[in-house]
Write an enzyme that holds these catalytic residues in place. Structure first.
Site, PDB file in Angstrom:
ATOM      1  N   ASP A  37     -53.736 -13.698 -13.632  1.00  0.00           N
ATOM      2  CA  ASP A  37     -55.274 -14.093 -12.823  1.00  0.00           C
ATOM      3  C   ASP A  37     -55.078 -13.427 -11.505  1.00  0.00           C
ATOM      4  OD1 ASP A  37     -57.357 -15.207 -12.213  1.00  0.00           O
ATOM      5  OD2 ASP A  37     -56.751 -17.280 -12.939  1.00  0.00           O
ATOM      6  N   GLU A  90     -64.129 -22.893  -9.049  1.00  0.00           N
ATOM      7  CA  GLU A  90     -62.711 -22.965  -8.551  1.00  0.00           C
ATOM      8  C   GLU A  90     -62.295 -23.803  -7.581  1.00  0.00           C
ATOM      9  OE1 GLU A  90     -60.108 -19.302  -8.991  1.00  0.00           O
ATOM     10  OE2 GLU A  90     -61.437 -18.351  -9.951  1.00  0.00           O
TER      11      GLU A  90
END
Length: 834
Positions: A339, A536
């Site tokens: 990521d 997020e």
């Protein structure tokens, strides 16, 4: 130092301008409390060791092809270390040129959220293809590699091809989970793949198969359910939809899928994004590993490792889970993708150097900016043995294997592919999305007002009524999705537009009035409200209360009800929320989650063209602090249980629900800078080199009578005036150090908006904690917004920063601070030069 309570000071000033900084202090405290309660349990787990018998086994339907493996053997034998290393790096396109792609043998490129051609989020399909094609040409340039190895291009197509203007936007996963329709999920995957292919891309970073167990998590809407059963059903179907299966596997109509985020991203303490999972190994396997078995069984070719830790060990450094479990026990033979800069969070690592992640089993680094330094370090580390050659060869073999399976070696240039330029926003895809919207709506209350008669006089109210951006949420055209407007969604239909078209075709009349005002009393009012977009960690909360539009929506519902108007409430949200007051103030209440671009799907159900189908895939809370809340809990006591959902066919009257008497204010998702006021854990302080800090408490404040710096409320913010007597500053910070390390890793900006009343006479520095950058040249008279990447302040330990904004000068300066926030990265943002 005496500091007035932020809660007490909140009564003096109303929020007006907005410091949107995550309440890190409050959330860290909650995480510490949770961590403390689980300390004994945590101590019993060794995150470097696993018990393989606890984990599910899987078997990909693809299988190894001896002919492909032979070709890979031949390629590996010819490749240099440098060429192999290049295949394992994935930069973001903004930080690399096609020439650099060729010279450093790079194997893949991504476009992060909001990384659009030319910084124009209205970029056309042609613009995307024209961006991608030169990189592809560079990758097959004979100077790029000893053997011709074309590149792959990846994008976060998580609810449709959501980074591209004009694409079909499907409901986010939380809504799809409520539809309980695996076959629908497969069709959504197929439609998404076709739109990704239309722009010349090969690879989607989807599906997210997290099992969200704490709805404070800002990514809860990316989860299909708190129940792994639904996630298991959906994971394989989405993979099959994206990649195809059998004869259609990774053909010209399909793309590489990515099951993410491995592992336990939905299980972190306090719901903190990128936090620490304290789940037992058995629960990690049972709750969070099951979806990966389904994804591997369906043939997923890529798995993305997660930011989170498991009992203190970052997942990107966990050999036991990535290699022993995923590649070993589950037999996954594709590649593990990192990521965004997550490897840089491993202790002892940086974004530019992290052999620990690679040796733990990572095959491709997601390294958006620091790829060149990482390349050099990796080459050195392979040659000195820090990274074994066998590990490098294994990673490159996996990458080449997927490229062969996906036909990457045989594809023409993106501009010449038969499927390029086609299918974006296609009517048949929008029809699937409309169906998905209708199936995902959950009816929580209906005391006789629904369905609305199509020929009625209908009032549409609330700030979500005509707002496709709010319907679509985060990961829409930009990362956070917070900067979108009505001109950003060609072909999309708002809820208002969908209801208007359906009603008027039946002889009805629809009036749009955001504040609920009307001239002719309507037969029924539909009020659409809820959360504004986030993604997020910016969506993390300290509770499950509705914060945006909380007071306004409740007052609007009460006003309409007091006028004797039957009222339907439609909630747009990325998580279950405590909204009992709003439910009580309405005659019907619909959880619409984040439906995306096709508002007609809402009209189809509210106007009775079809019945409600949705049933909750997440338990619904009865208090703002009731989280975690999951079906099967020993003390399970939800307001609406997992699986709940009313229908027209089976009517039921909902009684008055209990309401929490709010004697305290629950933690906000965001913190606001108001007129002379900071609250929810942050304080404004002033100081200079000769005096300690002094709290600003809402009246004109001069530092100990020295007139070194004066602070006072202004009409639209806070005025700070430096007299030039000595070095002085204004700070914004919490009682305890704040943790903004993950925000820095996510390429967030410190954004400061101010009005410069008089230009500085000396150097001015803007800082976070003890780190600062010069901003003197930016402070010209008038309205100014300064955007500085948080990474520019890395000299400060950003996990323990005493202030989240520091403005300092020894000269004269007069400014009005109007807004201080963390915001997503912007095109061209860079560290100011010293």
């Amino acid at each position: 130092m005496s500091i007035v309570s932020p809660r007490r000071r909140k009564t003096r000033w109303l929020a007006a301008a907005g410091l949107c900084l995550l309440s890190a202090a409050a959330m860290s405290a909650q995480a510490r409390t949770h961590h403390g309660k689980a300390a004994a349990k945590a101590a019993m787990v060794d995150p470097t060791q696993v018990h393989l018998a606890l984990w599910p086994q899987a078997k990909s339907p693809v299988g190894l092809d001896p002919a492909i493996e032979t070709k890979i053997d031949a390629i590996l034998a010819k490749m240099s270390v440098e060429e192999k290393v290049g295949q394992t790096l994935q930069p973001e396109w903004k930080s690399i040129t096609p020439d650099e792609m060729r010279d450093y043998h790079i194997g893949s490129i991504e476009n992060g959220g909001g990384a659009v051609p030319g910084g124009n989020k209205h970029a056309s399909v042609e613009d995307w293809v024209n961006l991608i094609n030169p990189y592809w040409e560079a990758s097959v340039d004979p100077r790029a590699n000893t053997v011709r190895i074309p590149m792959m291009w990846a994008s976060d197509a998580v609810h449709g091809h959501n980074n591209v203007f004009g694409a079909t936007l499907f409901p986010h996963n939380i809504g799809l989970g409520a539809a309980h329709d695996p076959e629908l999920i497969r069709r959504i995957g197929g439609a998404t793949a076709a739109e990704v292919r239309a722009t010349g891309m090969d690879w989607s970073f989807a599906p997210t198969i997290a099992v969200a167990r704490d709805d404070r998590w800002g990514r809860s809407y990316e989860s299909y359910s708190e129940d792994p059963k639904i996630v298991v059903q959906y994971a394989g179907e989405m993979v099959k939809g994206l990649e195809g299966e059998g004869k259609t596997f990774l053909d010209k109509d399909h793309v590489i899928s990515t099951a993410k985020h491995f592992l336990g991203d939905g299980s972190t303490a306090g719901g903190r994004d990128q936090g620490d999972s304290l789940a037992s190994e058995a629960d990690l396997a049972r709750l969070h590993g099951a979806g990966y078995q389904a994804a591997v069984d369906a043939g997923t070719q890529s798995v993305m490792a997660s930011y989170n830790s498991w009992h203190g060990i970052k997942m990107h450094a966990n050999h036991a889970l990535m290699t022993d479990v995923l590649k070993g026990r589950m037999g996954f033979d594709g590649f593990i993708m990192g990521d965004w800069n997550a490897h840089g969070q491993i202790p002892g690592c940086s974004n530019a150097d992290c052999p620990a992640a690679f040796n733990a089993g990572l095959d491709i680094y997601n390294v958006p900016q620091d790829w060149k330094a990482l390349y050099g370090n990796m080459v050195r580390e392979v040659k000195d043995g820090t990274i074994p050659m066998s590990r490098l060869d294994d990673a490159v073999r996996r990458i080449l294997r997927v490229k062969f399976r996906a036909g990457i070696f045989d594809e023409p240039a993106p501009k010449d592919r038969p499927d390029t330029f086609k299918n974006l926003g296609a009517p048949e895809h929008r029809a699937i999305a409309r169906e998905a919207v209708a199936k995902s709506l959950v009816l929580l209350k209906n005391n006789g007002v629904l369905p609305v008669k199509a020929n009625a006089n209908i009032l549409l109210a609330g700030d979500g009524a005509d707002n496709v951006a709010m319907q679509s949420g985060g990961w829409t055209l930009s990362w956070q999705g917070a900067d979108n407007g009505p001109n950003d969604f060609p072909g999309a239909t708002s809820i208002y537009a969908g209801i208007k078209a359906a009603a008027e075709s039946a002889g009805g009349h629809v009036t749009l009035s955001a504040d609920g005002a009307f001239t002719q009393k309507p037969d029924v009012a539909i009020v659409v409200f809820g959360e504004t977009p986030y993604a997020e960690f910016m969506g993390d909360q300290t509770d499950v209360a509705l914060h945006h539009d909380n007071v306004e929506s409740l007052e609007l519902l009460k006003k309409l009800k007091s006028q004797g108007i039957p009222t339907v409430a439609v909630l747009l949200s990325g998580r279950p929320l405590y909204v009992n007051p709003q439910i009580n103030a309405s005659d019907a209440f619909v959880a619409a989650f984040l439906p995306g671009s096709e508002g007609e799907g809402v009209a189809d159900v509210l106007l009775g063209r079809q019945d409600f189908n949705g049933r909750l895939s997440f338990s619904w809370p009865k208090r703002p602090d009731q989280t975690p809340l999951n079906v099967g809990d020993k003390t399970y006591d939800p307001q609406f249980a997992y699986g709940f959902g009313l229908t027209y066919a089976a009517r039921k009257t909902t009684p008055q629900l209990p309401e929490v008497k709010e004697t305290t204010r629950y933690g906000e998702r965001n913190v606001y800078l108001a007129k002379g006021q900071l609250w929810n854990g942050y304080h404004l302080t002033i100081g200079d080199t000769n005096a300690p800090h002094m709290a600003y408490v809402g009246t004109r404040t001069t530092l100990y009578g020295s007139a070194a710096i004066t602070v006072q409320p202004a009409d639209n913010g806070i005025q700070a005036e430096w007299a030039g007597k000595r070095n002085s500053w204004v700070d914004i910070g919490a009682d305890a150090p704040s943790d903004v390390a993950r925000e820095a890793n996510g390429a967030m900006l410190l954004s400061v908006s101010l009005t410069v009343k008089s230009a500085p006479s000396s150097e001015v520095r803007l800082g976070v904690g003890s780190a600062s950058v010069p901003v003197t040249k930016l402070l010209t008279p008038g309205a100014v917004t300064i955007n500085v990447p948080l990474s520019c302040f890395k000299a400060q330990d950003l996990s323990k920063t005493p202030s989240v904004m520091h403005l300092e000068t020894k000269g004269t300066l007069d400014v009005v601070l109007t807004e201080v926030r963390l915001s997503e990265t912007k095109q061209g943002a860079a560290c100011p030069a010293e």
